[in-house]
Motif scaffolding. Structure first.
Motif, PDB file in Angstrom:
ATOM      1  N   CYS A  87     -24.903  34.333 -48.528  1.00  0.00           N
ATOM      2  CA  CYS A  87     -24.043  35.375 -49.151  1.00  0.00           C
ATOM      3  C   CYS A  87     -24.905  35.901 -50.441  1.00  0.00           C
ATOM      4  N   ARG A  88     -25.189  37.267 -50.305  1.00  0.00           N
ATOM      5  CA  ARG A  88     -25.909  37.970 -51.646  1.00  0.00           C
ATOM      6  C   ARG A  88     -24.963  39.110 -51.962  1.00  0.00           C
ATOM      7  N   ALA A  89     -25.349  39.751 -53.086  1.00  0.00           N
ATOM      8  CA  ALA A  89     -24.643  40.861 -53.770  1.00  0.00           C
ATOM      9  C   ALA A  89     -24.518  41.821 -52.533  1.00  0.00           C
ATOM     10  N   GLY A  90     -23.215  42.556 -52.399  1.00  0.00           N
ATOM     11  CA  GLY A  90     -23.186  43.237 -51.442  1.00  0.00           C
ATOM     12  C   GLY A  90     -23.099  42.862 -49.755  1.00  0.00           C
TER      13      GLY A  90
ATOM     14  N   ARG B  87     -17.890  42.108 -46.376  1.00  0.00           N
ATOM     15  CA  ARG B  87     -17.419  43.577 -46.334  1.00  0.00           C
ATOM     16  C   ARG B  87     -17.001  43.869 -45.107  1.00  0.00           C
ATOM     17  N   LEU B  88     -17.024  43.014 -44.163  1.00  0.00           N
ATOM     18  CA  LEU B  88     -16.095  43.375 -43.104  1.00  0.00           C
ATOM     19  C   LEU B  88     -14.820  43.762 -43.101  1.00  0.00           C
ATOM     20  N   PRO B  89     -14.147  44.423 -42.672  1.00  0.00           N
ATOM     21  CA  PRO B  89     -12.569  44.790 -42.804  1.00  0.00           C
ATOM     22  C   PRO B  89     -11.735  43.666 -42.649  1.00  0.00           C
ATOM     23  N   THR B  90     -11.361  43.329 -43.655  1.00  0.00           N
ATOM     24  CA  THR B  90     -10.258  42.138 -43.557  1.00  0.00           C
ATOM     25  C   THR B  90      -9.626  41.736 -42.066  1.00  0.00           C
TER      26      THR B  90
ATOM     27  N   LEU C 200     -18.760  34.022 -50.223  1.00  0.00           N
ATOM     28  CA  LEU C 200     -17.539  34.114 -51.209  1.00  0.00           C
ATOM     29  C   LEU C 200     -16.212  34.706 -50.798  1.00  0.00           C
ATOM     30  N   ALA C 201     -16.393  35.578 -49.820  1.00  0.00           N
ATOM     31  CA  ALA C 201     -14.985  36.628 -49.574  1.00  0.00           C
ATOM     32  C   ALA C 201     -14.987  36.686 -48.302  1.00  0.00           C
ATOM     33  N   ASP C 202     -15.310  35.835 -47.282  1.00  0.00           N
ATOM     34  CA  ASP C 202     -15.207  36.366 -46.057  1.00  0.00           C
ATOM     35  C   ASP C 202     -13.797  35.524 -45.323  1.00  0.00           C
TER      36      ASP C 202
END
Ligand SMILES: CCCCCCCCCCCCC/C=C/[C@@H](O)[C@H](COP(=O)(O)O)NC(=O)CCCCCCCCCCCCCCC
Ligand SMILES: Nc1ncnc2c1ncn2[C@@H]1O[C@H](COP(=O)(O)OP(=O)(O)O)[C@@H](O)[C@H]1O
Ligand SMILES: [Ca+2]
Length: 563
Positions: free
Chosen positions: A365-368, A373-376, A429-431
């Motif tokens: 996982c890296r910036a961007g 960024r996949l839709p939730t 971080l955000a998946d």
């Protein structure tokens, strides 16, 4: 955030002048994307013998507007010998142009560290100087993602007790240069920050929160903010199936603790100045949060390590050694390693869909990050392959029973100075998922090999006694119910002897033995129950960070002077 676009084709200049920089004439240009300056006294030179380039301008510098910290007219105080008083005089009297302005901007240095750099440009007259200052300020004012008012909490006792000094000496000057106003609270007790956020703080006054301390202090602030957000929205966090409301305010972390993994894994370093600059430029990094329940009662939230067995025991032991500071974890780590205890229990988990990858992916996982960024909806819906159903609970749960040295779950990598790739190197971080790591009972030697691989490039999951799963939810039940020590003793022989030996095993470092329970280490706090239900909430909070930037972003700085 992605690397800014290359400077060509040029955007329409908003302002372009010949200004003096260190006694040399520079062409200085401001566009809506960049401030650039180029030494016009240096002749463009052909890169001799190069197949790549026709002509490359020497001495050109590009600073993205979004990385400018501030601009101010430059004046310098120096003594006026006639009257014996201090007066304002232009910055560098030797400079032929008496009026100047200074631009402070972000400069990248190795190991993901950011520094505040400055350039002072001299103008022929004050009107031009003011025109430049105003034009740059106008561009900065368009960056509405930048915070203007922050509420800062400092834990003066975190890590090596340096939180207050770090804030005052390294961070406050940067905030003041960036015209950020702050209200600062130095905490007086544990949970002071959490309680203040939960009940008192007037959050409407602020654009963000700042936490000066370690992972424990961050956890306090996160709990205060999440609980406040749910309460204000009428959401009951005791219900484990509730959809929680994402928090509006971003949190910045100034690292001043013992592990600092939330900061390290979201910024790439545990450097206070770097963190302060990520806050100033208004970065935003969404983050997953696990909620933990015991029998439909809410216990805690977790963002970093949720560890039973080894890490739970390390924490329990280290709490008695708080006075040692960060070294307590190493001492307790060695002690716990030698005790080599294993625990029996059952893990049930709901695996994540394949499109979010696996815990052993080489891609991190890296910036961007594209996965984050996949839709939730794509991340959250679990499609049960057999039934074709879209529900999360439709018979997809897997169950594993066994004897474990460690059961770890992490919804981010947990990279930190002790382990630069972290406990779960490929976790995102955000998946909306966490990586579940099961370390089964093995020899001390094998466990040591596994631990050592956290500190080098080898794959710590490449052992027959380690299993990893990417999950959305999981449950753990110890083999014996909480508090059922009789069963444990019966299992070990059921007599007074057993009680005696069980006690010895607890203390005896060379003994490989099974006790009924360990404790869960939840971001550095001990949970009161061993039987827990855990669920990942996708992007529940946001930090002033951007994820770890790819190396190339700082290896190719925008200063093109060396070309
Ligand atoms: C042989 C060397 C092995 C090194 C293994 C390092 C693994 C490190 C993984 C670290 C994951 C950290 C996850 C973060 C947890 C924090 O939330 C949490 C709270 O932080 P705070 O105090 O700043 O508030 N921190 C912790 O729970 C601390 C965990 C640290 C564990 C260190 C364990 C060291 C183990 C050393 C074993 C040595 C065996 C040597 C035998 C001769
Ligand atoms: N003023 C205070 N006095 C005592 N404990 C505090 C205070 N402020 C915060 N804490 C608590 O200290 C614990 C450790 O803080 P942290 O900043 O994470 O340091 P460390 O990384 O060294 O553990 C946290 O659980 C936090 O709740
Ligand atoms: Ca995650």
């Amino acid at each position: 955030m992605d690397k800014p676009p290359p400077p060509k084709p040029p955007l329409l200049p908003l302002l372009c002048s010949q200004l003096s920089l260190q006694h040399r004439v520079n062409e200085v240009t401001l566009t809506s994307a960049f401030l650039s300056w180029r030494d016009v006294e240096t002749r463009p030179k052909r890169t001799s013998g190069s197949i790549y380039g026709p002509l490359k301008a020497a001495g050109s510098h590009y600073v993205p507007v979004c990385e400018i910290i501030s601009v101010q007219e430059t004046e310098e105080d120096c003594p006026n010998t006639d009257v014996g008083k201090w007066q304002k005089v232009p910055h560098n009297p030797a400079e032929s142009n008496q009026h100047a302005f200074t631009v402070s901007y972000v400069e990248r240095t190795p190991k993901h560290r950011w520094r505040c750099s400055e350039v002072t440009l001299h103008c022929t007259d004050r009107t031009l100087c003011l025109q430049w200052v105003q034009a740059i300020r106008e561009q900065l004012s368009l960056l509405t993602i930048r915070p203007k008012r922050l509420l800062v909490y400092i834990n003066p006792y975190g890590g090596k007790h340096r939180g207050k000094r770090i804030y005052e000496q390294k961070v406050a000057p940067i905030f003041s240069r960036a015209s950020i106003s702050t209200d600062v609270i130095v905490t007086e007790r544990a949970n002071h920050a959490r309680d203040h956020l939960k009940t008192e703080a007037d959050l409407k006054k602020y654009d963000g929160l700042v936490c000066v301390g370690g992972d424990g202090m961050f956890s306090e602030i996160m709990h205060g903010l999440i609980s406040r957000t749910q309460r204000d929205s009428g959401v009951d966090q005791d219900r484990s199936d509730e959809t929680l409301i994402p928090c509006g305010l971003r949190i910045g972390i100034i690292p001043a603790g013992s592990t600092d993994c939330v900061c390290y894994a979201t910024v790439g370093s545990n450097d206070p100045v770097t963190s302060a600059l990520h806050i100033v430029v208004g970065d935003s990094q969404p983050m997953d949060v696990c909620s933990i329940h015991h029998n439909n009662t809410f216990l805690r939230y977790s963002v970093s390590l949720l560890g039973y067995g080894f890490y739970g025991d390390v924490l329990t032991d280290s709490e008695r050694k708080r006075w040692m500071g960060p070294a307590r974890y190493d001492i307790s780590g060695v002690k716990t390693f030698l005790s080599h205890r294993y625990y029996e229990g059952t893990i049930s988990f709901l695996p994540a869909d394949e499109n979010v990858g696996t815990p052993r992916d080489k891609l991190q996982c890296r910036a961007g990050c594209n996965i984050c960024r996949l839709p939730t909806a794509d991340k959250q819906v679990y499609k049960d392959k057999e039934s074709g159903s879209d529900t999360e609970t439709d018979g997809a749960w897997q169950v594993i029973r066994g004897k474990f040295l460690a059961i770890n779950a992490a919804c981010m990598s947990c990279a930190c100075p002790r382990s630069p790739k972290g406990l779960a190197p490929s976790a995102h971080l955000a998946d909306g998922t966490a990586d579940l790591i099961l370390v089964r009972k093995c020899t001390r030697f094998d466990f040591l090999r596994h631990l050592l691989r956290h500190t080098n490039k080898d794959d710590q999951f490449d052992h027959p006694f380690v299993e990893v799963y990417r999950v959305r939810q999981f449950r753990f039940t110890p083999r014996y119910e909480d508090g059922d020590s009789e069963l444990e003793l019966r299992e070990a022989g059921g007599s007074g002897h057993a009680r005696f030996f069980s006690q010895i095993c607890r203390e005896h470092p060379a003994c490989t033995c099974s006790l009924a329970h360990s404790s869960w280490n939840c971001d550095g706090e001990i949970l009161p129950h061993a039987a827990i239900q855990v669920r990942v909430h996708c992007q529940l909070i946001k930090l002033f960070a951007r994820g770890i930037e790819e190396q190339s972003v700082f290896e190719e700085p925008y200063a093109l002077g060396a070309m």
